[in-house]
Design a protein around this motif. Sequence first.
Motif, PDB file in Angstrom:
ATOM      1  N   MET A  71      19.320  42.972  -5.540  1.00 28.06           N
ATOM      2  CA  MET A  71      19.428  43.169  -6.982  1.00 28.06           C
ATOM      3  C   MET A  71      18.670  44.434  -7.402  1.00 28.06           C
ATOM      4  SD  MET A  71      21.264  40.740  -8.241  1.00 28.06           S
ATOM      5  CE  MET A  71      20.875  40.954  -9.980  1.00 28.06           C
ATOM      6  N   PRO A  72      19.175  45.159  -8.416  1.00 29.49           N
ATOM      7  CA  PRO A  72      18.441  46.319  -8.945  1.00 29.49           C
ATOM      8  C   PRO A  72      17.062  45.889  -9.425  1.00 29.49           C
ATOM      9  CG  PRO A  72      20.666  46.241  -9.830  1.00 29.49           C
ATOM     10  CD  PRO A  72      20.443  44.936  -9.126  1.00 29.49           C
ATOM     11  N   GLN A  73      16.081  46.777  -9.271  1.00 32.08           N
ATOM     12  CA  GLN A  73      14.711  46.431  -9.611  1.00 32.08           C
ATOM     13  C   GLN A  73      14.248  47.101 -10.901  1.00 32.08           C
ATOM     14  OE1 GLN A  73      12.793  44.087  -7.497  1.00 32.08           O
ATOM     15  NE2 GLN A  73      15.011  43.864  -7.320  1.00 32.08           N
ATOM     16  N   PRO A  74      13.487  46.379 -11.709  1.00 34.15           N
ATOM     17  CA  PRO A  74      12.936  46.981 -12.934  1.00 34.15           C
ATOM     18  C   PRO A  74      11.909  48.045 -12.584  1.00 34.15           C
ATOM     19  CG  PRO A  74      11.964  44.825 -12.541  1.00 34.15           C
ATOM     20  CD  PRO A  74      13.070  44.979 -11.538  1.00 34.15           C
ATOM     21  N   PHE A 128      22.481  36.969  -2.915  1.00 28.75           N
ATOM     22  CA  PHE A 128      21.687  37.943  -3.662  1.00 28.75           C
ATOM     23  C   PHE A 128      20.199  37.725  -3.380  1.00 28.75           C
ATOM     24  CE2 PHE A 128      25.582  36.988  -5.857  1.00 28.75           C
ATOM     25  CZ  PHE A 128      26.079  38.229  -6.218  1.00 28.75           C
ATOM     26  N   THR A 129      19.476  38.826  -3.282  1.00 35.26           N
ATOM     27  CA  THR A 129      18.034  38.784  -3.036  1.00 35.26           C
ATOM     28  C   THR A 129      17.317  39.651  -4.075  1.00 35.26           C
ATOM     29  OG1 THR A 129      18.395  38.475  -0.668  1.00 35.26           O
ATOM     30  CG2 THR A 129      16.225  39.262  -1.324  1.00 35.26           C
ATOM     31  N   PHE A 130      16.091  39.263  -4.438  1.00 39.56           N
ATOM     32  CA  PHE A 130      15.236  39.966  -5.404  1.00 39.56           C
ATOM     33  C   PHE A 130      15.684  39.739  -6.845  1.00 39.56           C
ATOM     34  CE2 PHE A 130      14.530  43.417  -1.948  1.00 39.56           C
ATOM     35  CZ  PHE A 130      13.630  42.599  -1.279  1.00 39.56           C
ATOM     36  N   GLY A 131      16.332  38.628  -7.117  1.00 40.18           N
ATOM     37  CA  GLY A 131      16.714  38.346  -8.483  1.00 40.18           C
ATOM     38  C   GLY A 131      17.989  37.541  -8.553  1.00 40.18           C
ATOM     39  N   CYS A 132      18.402  37.252  -9.777  1.00 42.59           N
ATOM     40  CA  CYS A 132      19.618  36.459 -10.007  1.00 42.59           C
ATOM     41  C   CYS A 132      20.607  37.272 -10.832  1.00 42.59           C
ATOM     42  CB  CYS A 132      19.256  35.172 -10.742  1.00 42.59           C
ATOM     43  SG  CYS A 132      20.681  34.084 -11.027  1.00 42.59           S
ATOM     44  N   PRO A 133      21.866  37.344 -10.406  1.00 43.93           N
ATOM     45  CA  PRO A 133      22.877  38.073 -11.177  1.00 43.93           C
ATOM     46  C   PRO A 133      23.157  37.395 -12.519  1.00 43.93           C
ATOM     47  CG  PRO A 133      23.641  37.547  -8.956  1.00 43.93           C
ATOM     48  CD  PRO A 133      22.411  36.743  -9.194  1.00 43.93           C
ATOM     49  N   THR A 134      23.848  38.108 -13.376  1.00 46.60           N
ATOM     50  CA  THR A 134      24.247  37.544 -14.659  1.00 46.60           C
ATOM     51  C   THR A 134      25.356  36.517 -14.461  1.00 46.60           C
ATOM     52  OG1 THR A 134      25.948  39.219 -15.013  1.00 46.60           O
ATOM     53  CG2 THR A 134      23.721  39.732 -15.805  1.00 46.60           C
ATOM     54  N   ARG A 135      25.521  35.664 -15.456  1.00 48.08           N
ATOM     55  CA  ARG A 135      26.620  34.696 -15.407  1.00 48.08           C
ATOM     56  C   ARG A 135      27.963  35.413 -15.335  1.00 48.08           C
ATOM     57  NH1 ARG A 135      28.208  29.660 -16.031  1.00 48.08           N
ATOM     58  NH2 ARG A 135      26.101  28.830 -16.224  1.00 48.08           N
ATOM     59  N   THR A 136      28.080  36.544 -16.007  1.00 46.01           N
ATOM     60  CA  THR A 136      29.335  37.302 -15.972  1.00 46.01           C
ATOM     61  C   THR A 136      29.676  37.716 -14.546  1.00 46.01           C
ATOM     62  OG1 THR A 136      28.936  38.158 -18.203  1.00 46.01           O
ATOM     63  CG2 THR A 136      30.511  39.359 -16.833  1.00 46.01           C
ATOM     64  N   THR A 137      28.669  38.189 -13.816  1.00 44.83           N
ATOM     65  CA  THR A 137      28.893  38.605 -12.428  1.00 44.83           C
ATOM     66  C   THR A 137      29.270  37.416 -11.558  1.00 44.83           C
ATOM     67  OG1 THR A 137      27.373  40.486 -12.611  1.00 44.83           O
ATOM     68  CG2 THR A 137      27.807  39.651 -10.394  1.00 44.83           C
ATOM     69  N   PRO A 291       0.301  49.691  -3.120  1.00 47.37           N
ATOM     70  CA  PRO A 291       0.504  49.194  -4.481  1.00 47.37           C
ATOM     71  C   PRO A 291       1.739  48.314  -4.594  1.00 47.37           C
ATOM     72  CG  PRO A 291       1.356  51.422  -4.301  1.00 47.37           C
ATOM     73  CD  PRO A 291       0.745  51.083  -2.954  1.00 47.37           C
ATOM     74  N   ALA A 292       1.815  47.581  -5.691  1.00 45.17           N
ATOM     75  CA  ALA A 292       3.021  46.814  -6.008  1.00 45.17           C
ATOM     76  C   ALA A 292       4.024  47.809  -6.575  1.00 45.17           C
ATOM     77  CB  ALA A 292       2.703  45.721  -7.014  1.00 45.17           C
ATOM     78  N   ALA A 293       4.829  48.390  -5.698  1.00 48.57           N
ATOM     79  CA  ALA A 293       5.737  49.461  -6.121  1.00 48.57           C
ATOM     80  C   ALA A 293       6.950  49.485  -5.208  1.00 48.57           C
ATOM     81  CB  ALA A 293       5.013  50.813  -6.082  1.00 48.57           C
ATOM     82  N   TYR A 294       7.917  48.635  -5.523  1.00 48.06           N
ATOM     83  CA  TYR A 294       9.171  48.606  -4.772  1.00 48.06           C
ATOM     84  C   TYR A 294      10.296  49.041  -5.700  1.00 48.06           C
ATOM     85  CZ  TYR A 294      13.244  46.969  -2.231  1.00 48.06           C
ATOM     86  OH  TYR A 294      14.461  46.931  -1.589  1.00 48.06           O
ATOM     87  N   PRO A 295      11.188  49.952  -5.271  1.00 47.16           N
ATOM     88  CA  PRO A 295      11.319  50.480  -3.904  1.00 47.16           C
ATOM     89  C   PRO A 295      10.600  51.803  -3.646  1.00 47.16           C
ATOM     90  CG  PRO A 295      13.233  51.078  -5.172  1.00 47.16           C
ATOM     91  CD  PRO A 295      12.347  50.298  -6.106  1.00 47.16           C
ATOM     92  N   GLU A 296       9.688  52.213  -4.544  1.00 48.32           N
ATOM     93  CA  GLU A 296       9.016  53.499  -4.374  1.00 48.32           C
ATOM     94  C   GLU A 296       8.344  53.633  -3.007  1.00 48.32           C
ATOM     95  OE1 GLU A 296       9.201  52.846  -8.841  1.00 48.32           O
ATOM     96  OE2 GLU A 296       8.823  51.633  -7.051  1.00 48.32           O
TER      97      GLU A 296
END
Length: 362
Positions: A71-74, A128-137, A291-296
């Motif tokens: 999943m895309p990351q914030p 999916f990994t690192f999050g949950c997709p939207t219901r639309t997806t 640091p907590a910095a993914y995907p940096e």
Amino acid sequence: MSSVLTDLCRYPIVQAPMAGGASCPQLAAAVSEAGGLGFLAAGYKTADGMYEEIKQLRGLTSQPFGVNLFMPQPHYADPAAVEVYRNQLAGEATWYETPLGDPESGRDDAYEAKLAILFDDPVPLVSFTFGCPTRTTLDAFAKAGTYTVVTVTTPEEAQAAQWAGADAVCVQGIEAGGHQGTHRDDPATDGTGIGLLSLVAQVRETVQIPVVAAGGLMRGGQIAAVLAAGADAAQLGTAFLVCPESGANALHKQAMTNPLFVRTELTRAFSGRPARGLVNRFLREHGPYAPAAYPEVHHLTSGLRKAAARVGDAQGMALWAGQGHRMARELPAGELIELLLTELDEGRGQLTHGAYGPGSAA
């Protein structure tokens, strides 16, 4: 197993999608051909690269398989902390004679482009990994006839996945190798993950959708235990990583049972997100400061890890491994599944009749 999972594989054994090369078409095909569910890992690949692997896999097997997406990351990383870590890694860049990567190389992992391909040319299952997709997806995948699974690490994440419309959840215990699939990366929760058996039981009481259990599973008896705890299937990664069909680097495979590597640890050293790997020099020296910095951080260290692999230095590689890594068996994937099934039957017998015979003392 649930009826849908039964349609996808004869046996309740899923090969984990291991990003970085291990989950190649050859491994996924061998697992699916043997009655398990093979998986491709689309993480870190381009959309075209993912599609090429799907085409290769379809040429190797007509059996069902899965594709895993990140999943895309914030954007929440502190740029100053990333710069401090970049400076700390300068010595590694000199040692391996390779430049550090650009931490701003992208954070969505070509997610939308991959979705477009999978909607246009559907596969049997997408996880999916690192999050949950939207219901639309998730609804769009359902309309395409694709079964969806969301990786979760807490009962709350499982409930969110069910609400969003996922067909199943992959419940990942703290024992699992590689990245923890948390939906939100919170440094305050580092090391507080839940063990697999306890997590499966908690999720089973929270959701009504099928559960796939993942985390440190290496033997059929363990599969029997998670099935008894309420899982519908078991997902194994490290167990398949050492198979000859696996695309993992030879050094990575050898390290699983190398006595030099005695334990695993959750670290942010290589990617900026908690991931379980064998403790080596790089992890020891840089883990405490990452640091907590993914995907940096992943982008920063990517070249270093590749350079270490090129020169045969396992001490500079990300040696992802579950807690059961010392139990790895270097068998062809089909033979490994046969052995796991034999052990699973034995484990079920022990659970049904008791581990001790008549008259035995506990």
